[in-house]
Design a protein around this motif. Structure first.
Motif, mmCIF file in Angstrom:
data_model
loop_
_atom_site.group_PDB
_atom_site.id
_atom_site.type_symbol
_atom_site.label_atom_id
_atom_site.label_comp_id
_atom_site.label_asym_id
_atom_site.label_seq_id
_atom_site.Cartn_x
_atom_site.Cartn_y
_atom_site.Cartn_z
ATOM 1 N N VAL A 124 0.869 -1.187 0.000
ATOM 2 C CA VAL A 124 0.000 0.000 0.000
ATOM 3 C C VAL A 124 0.904 1.236 0.000
ATOM 4 C CG1 VAL A 124 -1.749 1.296 1.278
ATOM 5 C CG2 VAL A 124 -1.848 -1.209 1.194
ATOM 6 N N VAL A 125 0.600 2.194 -0.869
ATOM 7 C CA VAL A 125 1.388 3.430 -0.972
ATOM 8 C C VAL A 125 0.475 4.602 -0.649
ATOM 9 C CG1 VAL A 125 2.749 4.925 -2.476
ATOM 10 C CG2 VAL A 125 2.845 2.423 -2.755
ATOM 11 N N LEU A 126 0.868 5.433 0.357
ATOM 12 C CA LEU A 126 0.088 6.594 0.786
ATOM 13 C C LEU A 126 0.953 7.844 0.700
ATOM 14 C CD1 LEU A 126 -1.743 5.073 3.887
ATOM 15 C CD2 LEU A 126 -2.603 5.249 1.543
ATOM 16 N N ASN A 127 0.319 8.935 0.296
ATOM 17 C CA ASN A 127 1.034 10.206 0.119
ATOM 18 C C ASN A 127 0.703 11.128 1.283
ATOM 19 O OD1 ASN A 127 2.307 12.496 -0.743
ATOM 20 N ND2 ASN A 127 1.061 12.787 -2.596
ATOM 21 N N ALA A 128 1.735 11.468 2.111
ATOM 22 C CA ALA A 128 1.536 12.392 3.234
ATOM 23 C C ALA A 128 2.354 13.654 3.050
ATOM 24 C CB ALA A 128 1.923 11.698 4.545
ATOM 25 N N SER A 129 2.866 13.885 1.839
ATOM 26 C CA SER A 129 3.741 15.041 1.600
ATOM 27 C C SER A 129 2.977 16.266 1.083
ATOM 28 C CB SER A 129 4.815 14.676 0.571
ATOM 29 O OG SER A 129 4.227 14.391 -0.698
ATOM 30 N N GLY A 130 1.740 16.083 0.589
ATOM 31 C CA GLY A 130 0.994 17.195 -0.006
ATOM 32 C C GLY A 130 1.363 17.439 -1.444
ATOM 33 N N ILE A 131 2.238 16.673 -2.000
ATOM 34 C CA ILE A 131 2.638 16.823 -3.406
ATOM 35 C C ILE A 131 1.759 15.904 -4.243
ATOM 36 C CG2 ILE A 131 4.536 16.562 -5.048
ATOM 37 C CD1 ILE A 131 6.470 17.020 -2.736
ATOM 38 N N SER A 132 1.049 16.459 -5.197
ATOM 39 C CA SER A 132 0.140 15.675 -6.012
ATOM 40 C C SER A 132 0.913 14.731 -6.932
ATOM 41 C CB SER A 132 -0.729 16.610 -6.869
ATOM 42 O OG SER A 132 -1.593 15.854 -7.699
ATOM 43 N N GLY A 133 0.401 13.510 -7.017
ATOM 44 C CA GLY A 133 0.993 12.518 -7.907
ATOM 45 C C GLY A 133 2.206 11.784 -7.351
ATOM 46 N N LEU A 134 2.595 12.088 -6.087
ATOM 47 C CA LEU A 134 3.784 11.426 -5.523
ATOM 48 C C LEU A 134 3.530 9.955 -5.278
ATOM 49 C CD1 LEU A 134 6.669 11.722 -4.481
ATOM 50 C CD2 LEU A 134 5.719 12.313 -2.227
ATOM 51 N N GLY A 135 2.302 9.595 -4.817
ATOM 52 C CA GLY A 135 1.996 8.203 -4.553
ATOM 53 C C GLY A 135 2.051 7.362 -5.803
ATOM 54 N N ALA A 136 1.533 7.887 -6.932
ATOM 55 C CA ALA A 136 1.568 7.139 -8.187
ATOM 56 C C ALA A 136 3.003 6.928 -8.664
ATOM 57 C CB ALA A 136 0.757 7.887 -9.250
ATOM 58 N N GLY A 137 3.839 7.939 -8.434
ATOM 59 C CA GLY A 137 5.255 7.788 -8.841
ATOM 60 C C GLY A 137 5.961 6.704 -8.038
ATOM 61 N N ILE A 138 5.627 6.623 -6.725
ATOM 62 C CA ILE A 138 6.237 5.572 -5.891
ATOM 63 C C ILE A 138 5.747 4.201 -6.342
ATOM 64 C CG2 ILE A 138 6.353 4.636 -3.563
ATOM 65 C CD1 ILE A 138 6.218 7.501 -2.511
ATOM 66 N N SER A 139 4.452 4.097 -6.697
ATOM 67 C CA SER A 139 3.920 2.813 -7.152
ATOM 68 C C SER A 139 4.633 2.339 -8.412
ATOM 69 C CB SER A 139 2.414 2.949 -7.405
ATOM 70 O OG SER A 139 1.885 1.726 -7.918
ATOM 71 N N THR A 140 4.874 3.285 -9.333
ATOM 72 C CA THR A 140 5.581 2.916 -10.566
ATOM 73 C C THR A 140 7.036 2.489 -10.250
ATOM 74 O OG1 THR A 140 4.228 4.498 -11.811
ATOM 75 C CG2 THR A 140 6.293 3.765 -12.823
ATOM 76 N N ARG A 141 7.637 3.145 -9.316
ATOM 77 C CA ARG A 141 9.044 2.863 -8.952
ATOM 78 C C ARG A 141 9.200 1.476 -8.361
ATOM 79 N NH1 ARG A 141 12.506 7.066 -5.195
ATOM 80 N NH2 ARG A 141 14.488 5.873 -5.121
ATOM 81 N N ILE A 142 8.302 1.095 -7.450
ATOM 82 C CA ILE A 142 8.439 -0.235 -6.833
ATOM 83 C C ILE A 142 7.945 -1.326 -7.783
ATOM 84 C CG2 ILE A 142 8.257 0.724 -4.513
ATOM 85 C CD1 ILE A 142 5.358 -0.264 -4.400
ATOM 86 N N GLY A 143 7.030 -0.965 -8.688
ATOM 87 C CA GLY A 143 6.562 -1.943 -9.652
ATOM 88 C C GLY A 143 7.666 -2.356 -10.599
ATOM 89 N N ALA A 144 8.573 -1.418 -10.920
ATOM 90 C CA ALA A 144 9.700 -1.752 -11.790
ATOM 91 C C ALA A 144 10.664 -2.744 -11.108
ATOM 92 C CB ALA A 144 10.448 -0.474 -12.179
ATOM 93 N N ASP A 145 10.587 -2.827 -9.775
ATOM 94 C CA ASP A 145 11.459 -3.749 -9.041
ATOM 95 C C ASP A 145 10.753 -5.073 -8.762
ATOM 96 O OD1 ASP A 145 14.071 -4.112 -7.742
ATOM 97 O OD2 ASP A 145 12.918 -4.171 -5.853
ATOM 98 N N GLY A 146 9.508 -5.239 -9.271
ATOM 99 C CA GLY A 146 8.817 -6.509 -9.121
ATOM 100 C C GLY A 146 7.754 -6.530 -8.050
ATOM 101 N N TRP A 147 7.478 -5.399 -7.432
ATOM 102 C CA TRP A 147 6.471 -5.350 -6.385
ATOM 103 C C TRP A 147 5.095 -5.065 -6.986
ATOM 104 C CZ3 TRP A 147 7.863 -6.652 -1.484
ATOM 105 C CH2 TRP A 147 9.228 -6.627 -1.162
ATOM 106 N N THR A 148 4.076 -5.529 -6.224
ATOM 107 C CA THR A 148 2.690 -5.303 -6.637
ATOM 108 C C THR A 148 2.036 -4.288 -5.708
ATOM 109 O OG1 THR A 148 2.506 -7.556 -7.463
ATOM 110 C CG2 THR A 148 0.445 -6.377 -7.051
#
Length: 206
Positions: A124-148
């Motif tokens: 589960v990826v949650l954004n607590a920084s107030g920056i829009s789209g940060l959570g989606a970027g983290i999801s893409t980053r870990i997905g490239a390493d094989g995570w779901t």
């Protein structure tokens, strides 16, 4: 011829060996050789006695007499050396019964292998920084390493000062550590409120 008349003494034949009392008895020539031999034998006996009794007292021949004793001394020492020097003899090997054996309780237990991250478990990826789209970027980053990624959303809890990865129990610890190294988030927190490993991107996340 003599002027005296012949008497009974004149009847002795001229070839006779008889001699008058006034004549000296001659020693046969062969008797002189026997006397010489006797004289030489006596002298030789005296010289031998002198050599036997006198020369040892003068020290002549002492070295020759002492050499056999000196030569026997090393042989005696060599014959006695093996028994007199127990340190040179090889020490007996300790018997198997005298060797202390490690008890089963002292045997070190094998170290269990480190748990391996299971990338099949959802994150589960949650954004607590107030920056829009940060959570989606983290999801893409870990997905490239094989995570779901199971869910991407915003943090609704207490405001955080830094990024945190939450995990529930030892079974999820290996996954949390693997994501911590991948995302550069050093703070890990165990909490039973999260059913899955949850990555919360706080202020300053890069």
């Amino acid at each position: 011829m003599s002027q005296y008349p012949r008497d009974e003494f004149d009847k002795v034949p001229e070839t006779s060996t008889r001699q008058g009392v006034h004549r000296e008895r001659l020693i046969p020539a062969r008797s002189s050789g026997v006397g010489l031999i006797i004289t030489v034998g006596v002298l030789a006996l005296l010289v031998g006695l002198a050599a036997y009794f006198v020369l040892p007292r003068l020290g002549i021949g002492a070295e020759g007499n002492a050499s056999p004793a000196a030569s026997e001394t090393p042989a005696a020492e060599q014959s006695e050396s093996p028994s007199d020097s127990p340190s040179d003899s090889p020490s007996p090997a300790p018997s198997p019964s005298s060797t202390p054996s490690a008890s089963p309780s002292e045997t070190p237990e094998p170290t269990p292998p480190a748990p391996v991250a299971d990338r099949t478990q959802p994150v589960v990826v949650l954004n607590a920084s107030g920056i829009s789209g940060l959570g989606a970027g983290i999801s893409t980053r870990i997905g490239a390493d094989g995570w779901t990624t199971a869910q991407v959303g915003n943090w609704a809890g207490t405001p955080l000062q830094t990024s945190v990865i939450f995990y529930n129990g030892e079974a999820q610890l290996a996954n949390a550590e693997e994501l911590s190294a991948l995302l550069g988030i050093p703070t890990l927190s165990e909490s039973p409120e999260f059913s899955n490993v949850t990555v919360v991107a706080g202020p300053g996340f890069q």
